[in-house]
Enzyme design. Structure first.
Site, PDB file in Angstrom:
ATOM      1  CG  HIS A  65      41.781  44.737  36.302  1.00 11.72           C
ATOM      2  ND1 HIS A  65      40.775  44.459  37.206  1.00 11.72           N
ATOM      3  CD2 HIS A  65      42.841  44.007  36.703  1.00 11.72           C
ATOM      4  CE1 HIS A  65      41.219  43.620  38.111  1.00 11.72           C
ATOM      5  NE2 HIS A  65      42.470  43.313  37.828  1.00 11.72           N
ATOM      6  CB  CYS A 266      45.517  40.608  42.401  1.00  8.54           C
ATOM      7  SG  CYS A 266      45.835  42.071  41.387  1.00  8.54           S
TER       8      CYS A 266
END
Length: 751
Positions: A65, A266
């Site tokens: 991603h 993250c």
């Protein structure tokens, strides 16, 4: 607005065998639907994200991603691989691959839906259903949260007897529609996907907007008043509850569960953030522990209710980027790990924080294991050397923007006004609007002021990396003292480390509760500044200044073989990690010399910049010389690498190194060493800290400087072509599914 995923974005028979090919195959579907405008540019962004940290997860899941300017709207593509594809997960290949594409400025609503998917990936029933789907349309509907006819029976299998698989609470509700509704509700409430799972002990799933308040406040098992009077003393310290915090309430009331607050985050803030949150919540339900998570993702974050934080018995930080407003969690047992540990070891983390609470280990955010505001959280047992590197890198990373702005302004001043512009009077007293020299003096003096912040900023943010915001004041003070006594770059390093250490020592002192509120803003800055100032002025500052002067004189006197050896070392450092910590150390060393320039420091700066230009230029040339050795994406990256290399952006070689590090990095290092040595041998100098070929007028011996760069580029190109050519001759290359007629060289390389 288009649906996030449709049947056209699903491939139930993904016939590729590398993660690069999988990303390309799924991205091509996005391109056909107009969701991605530049395939190779998008894939380069995916590769850059993958280089930060592998995206494979336990349980056979891969989630490549990224955010990218080449994405028109948030999009999700799903592929299912029979043999599995290696995405770097500890337990082996992934057979379920989700490619998540988010625009550079994605809106909160869509990112909330993506976070909802990330949470559901932690549900075994959901992933099992995806493994048995036979229709792309049904798979897309299941991922969206719609209600395909086959999904309810699949997801509720095994629950007829009244049992649920661990962590599957609310799955049927997710599959039958409330996921999308709950995600939308949570977006409006500012708490991404917090309503799709019950808290510990809840009997049913609610998708009403009121649930987040219940979860972040009193929780479904106790009234708000109990939460407000939770087990904390006046100083915010957790009050031990005996074994695991299950001691009965006063007056013989019901037992109170152990309470944990957690923060997950993250680098991209799209997937791992929410998967870690779901994993922690699920593990908490299994252990009878009440877990409330604050997800600090791309969709922003909703702060936990202060009453919930005050009532918590322990804190878990599962993060790879700094935890925002970390001071809110001071005074509690704390476990601080990377975000992947939050996904893969949630039960262990909960057990660890319970053990700490039972032992009475109360910590502050700055003193928590591995927890500093700017370092990526490490695993337990991280060595002091690793921590020291992170602290130093935190200071360098904040210093670099001052270097770039100030250095280039100084370079422009020299370019316009000549090398005597440093003798010009202050522009505040004398400025002629129509004279070029006045404008040159303006640029030079602004740049000089920016450069004067280098040492204080370096010291201040080293201390910040060690001890959070209380470290800033003594760090800046120590850095300013280093500047005052001419201790230079070494003085700044020492001042930052001393300031951080002093603050950390003060933070470990237990103080009365009434004083805790003024400690970070008054007491700690005052005491630490006095200590650091005393040490820098009267104890260690003078010796460091003498060492700095000796080093400067040594650099000035470098010639012949000694200079060449230094050039080789600097070239190797610049090309080893292509913009990473070692590269930044060499760069910071060179820039530190520009603060008090002399012949030696100007030679060092020239060698560092020349060597840093070699890797991207070499990769670009290699894609032209032997294009068949590279994938189509790498050949496209090669075009951009010409400009990046010429601009002294070493990171332009990262996509090549990420795909084939064992051949690219040694080749780059060899060329960088040659260039650094030749630059020193030719006695080239450089007054600008950046700019590449665009600051040629500021380079001493520019023709020989270009010769050094060309020589190193040719060496790196020859080596990488030779090594890749040898790999290509290895037996049994696999045909690439994404590029007919070409061999899948990455399979050979990986072998």
């Amino acid at each position: 607005m288009s649906e996030m995923i449709t049947a056209d974005l699903v491939d139930l028979d993904l016939a590729v065998n590398t993660k690069e090919a999988a990303a390309r195959s799924l991205a091509e579907r996005m391109v056909r639907l107009g969701r991605v405008t530049d395939l190779d540019g998008f894939l380069a962004d995916v590769a850059a994200r993958e280089a930060q940290m592998p995206t494979g997860l336990d349980g056979g899941i891969g989630i490549p991603h990224c955010r990218s300017a080449h994405v028109t709207e948030p999009t999700l593509a799903f592929g299912r691989s029979g043999p599995g594809i290696d995405f770097g997960a500890p337990d082996g290949p992934a057979d379920l691959i989700f490619l998540i594409a988010a625009p550079a400025g994605a809106d909160d609503a869509h990112l909330t839906i993506l976070s909802s998917l990330a949470r559901r990936l932690m549900d075994p029933a959901f992933t099992s259903a995806l493994r048995t789907m036979t229709s792309p349309a049904e798979a897309a509907a299941l991922i969206r949260g719609d209600a395909p006819e086959a999904a309810p029976s699949t997801l509720t299998e095994g629950s007829a007897s009244g049992e649920e698989p661990p962590g599957a609470a609310g799955t049927a509700a997710d599959a039958s529609g409330p996921v999308a509704a709950s995600a939308s509700a949570s977006a409006s409430a500012g708490a991404p996907a917090e309503v799709e799972r019950p808290a510990a002990g809840a009997e049913s799933v609610s998708s009403t907007p009121e649930e987040p308040a219940a979860r972040q406040g009193a929780g479904p098992e106790r009234p708000a008043a109990e939460a407000d009077s939770g087990p904390a003393d006046g100083a915010g310290n957790a009050v031990p509850r005996g074994a695991g915090g299950r001691e009965g309430a006063p007056g013989g009331g019901p037992s109170v569960p152990f309470r944990v607050v957690a923060v997950t985050s993250c680098p991209t803030g799209i997937a791992h953030t929410y998967m870690a949150a779901e994993s922690l919540e699920s593990a908490g339900r299994d252990a009878g522990v009440e877990v409330v998570v604050e997800t600090q993702g791309s969709a922003g974050f909703a702060r936990l209710d202060p009453a919930v934080v005050a009532a918590a018995d322990g804190v878990i930080f599962a993060h790879d980027v700094p935890v925002r407003e970390k001071e809110r969690f001071a005074g509690k047992p704390t476990v601080d790990v990377g975000v992947k540990a939050g996904i893969n070891r949630a039960a262990e983390l909960i057990a660890e924080v319970r053990d700490k609470a039972e032992r009475g280990e109360v910590t502050t955010p700055a003193a928590a294991k591995g927890g500093t505001p700017v370092e990526s959280a490490g695993e337990p047992g991280e060595g002091y050397g690793t921590k020291l590197r992170k602290w130093l890198m935190s200071g360098v990373s904040y210093m670099v923007p001052f270097v770039a702005a100030g250095g280039l302004l100084i370079a422009l001043g020299f370019a316009i006004g000549g090398y005597t512009i440093d003798k010009a009077p202050s522009v505040a007293e004398h400025f002629a609007w129509g004279q070029a020299d006045s404008w040159a003096a303006l640029l030079f003096q602004i740049g000089g002021l920016a450069f004067s912040f280098l040492i204080p900023v370096l010291a201040g943010y080293i201390a910040y990396g060690m001890a959070d915001r209380p470290g800033l004041v003594p760090g800046f003070v120590g850095g300013s003292v280093a500047l005052t006594i001419n201790a230079g770059f070494l003085g700044g390093l020492a001042a930052g480390l001393i300031a951080g250490g002093v603050v950390m020592a003060i933070q470990r002192i237990r103080v009365p509760a009434p004083l805790r509120g003024i400690m970070p803003v008054v007491v700690i800055p005052l005491i630490s500044s006095v200590i650091v100032g005393f040490l820098m002025f009267l104890v260690i500052g003078k010796p460091i200044a003498s060492l700095q002067k000796a080093l400067t004189d040594w650099l000035s006197g470098l010639s012949g073989a000694n200079a060449v050896v230094l050039g080789v070392i600097l070239g190797l450092m610049m090309c080893f990690d292509l913009g990473g910590p070692l590269n930044k150390v060499a760069y910071a060393f060179a820039v530190g010399g520009l603060a008090s320039p002399n012949e030696g420091s100007l030679k060092v700066m020239a060698a560092v910049m020349a060597a840093g230009m070699v890797p991207p230029l070499a990769m670009a040339l290699a894609t032209v010389v032997r294009g068949k050795l590279f994938t189509k994406a790498e050949r496209e990256n090669g075009k951009a690498a010409w400009v990046l290399g010429a601009s002294f952006i070493t990171e332009g070689a990262i996509p090549f190194a990420a795909a084939d590090p064992l051949r690219v990095i040694p080749s780059a290092m060899a060329g960088g060493a040659v260039t650094g040595a030749l630059s020193m041998l030719f006695e080239c100098t450089l007054r600008a800290p950046h700019g590449g070929v665009f600051v040629i007028p500021l380079i001493g011996n520019p023709a020989l400087y270009l010769v050094a760069i060309v020589a190193g580029t040719l060496v790196s190109t020859a080596l990488v072509v030779l090594l890749k050519g040898h790999a290509r001759r290895a037996p049994a290359p696999v045909p690439a599914a994404d590029e007919p007629g070409e061999t899948q060289e990455k399979v050979t390389v990986a072998a």
